[in-house]
Design a protein around this motif. Sequence first.
Motif, short mmCIF file in Angstrom:
data_model
loop_
_atom_site.label_atom_id
_atom_site.label_comp_id
_atom_site.label_asym_id
_atom_site.label_seq_id
_atom_site.Cartn_x
_atom_site.Cartn_y
_atom_site.Cartn_z
N SER A 21 44.92 35.39 39.70
CA SER A 21 45.51 35.49 38.59
C SER A 21 45.03 35.02 37.32
CB SER A 21 47.16 34.81 38.52
OG SER A 21 46.99 33.62 38.76
N THR B 154 48.39 39.36 38.01
CA THR B 154 47.86 39.17 39.25
C THR B 154 47.16 40.28 40.00
OG1 THR B 154 49.87 37.58 39.56
CG2 THR B 154 48.80 38.44 41.68
N ASN C 253 49.26 37.10 32.07
CA ASN C 253 49.15 36.53 33.44
C ASN C 253 49.24 37.65 34.45
OD1 ASN C 253 49.06 34.77 35.56
ND2 ASN C 253 51.29 34.39 35.57
#
Length: 240
Positions: free
Chosen positions: A105, A220, A218
């Motif tokens: 991430s 992932t 952020n």
Amino acid sequence: MKKILSKLAYAFVFSLLGFLLINRFIYYYEHKAVALTTNDHNQLDIVSEIELLKKEKALIEKENSEILDDIKAYEDSISTRNSYAAKVKEELETNRKILGLTDVSGPGITVYLLPKAEVFSQIDLLDSTDLYFLVNELYSASAQAISINDSRLTIQSVIADSTNQQISINDILIRPNELITIKAIGNPDLMEDDLINYDTLKFRNLKNYKVTIKKSDNLTIGRYNGKLNADGLNIVESAN
């Protein structure tokens, strides 16, 4: 005596009816089976083989995932005992992140590619060359991890043209006439700038797609669930 004869008669009648029903069922089943054409059998065989391959693929992915989890648990238990083991574990984790063998991430972008309405019925859709170019541009603009339709790219990933204008990535088929989602972890501003201001999205068939770019602090990207092949590689020992 009459009661006994009556019961025997009933038993005979019901036995006869049962016999007739069973024979009728057998007759229907056999003729129904014969009615299946050779083509039907071939289709059933193909469907069965596809389902079997899907199950085998899922089993391999599950086994790989369990092995990686076991290795990580073993490393965690050792690294808590001394600093050298902790350093080795850190290096292994870095290598796994680079190789695509672990979930990662970080800041990045998500690129959505959707064919423009006027080209839906035409043949100038994305192919492997277009995707290779786009992936390379993202890497050159700071991308450290990339996935296409949630399939993680590795150093051994192959992007190739397949049948029916489909694109094969890690043995997963991508349909270029549907939404394609590309995730890239890296510097969001650099990657967005490369795509928008350097005519990247005008390359070949990319110009026929509506492109939406979403930046994230952020993002992932899941790990690669396949198997990396190193059978032909030998470690060269240092002369020192």
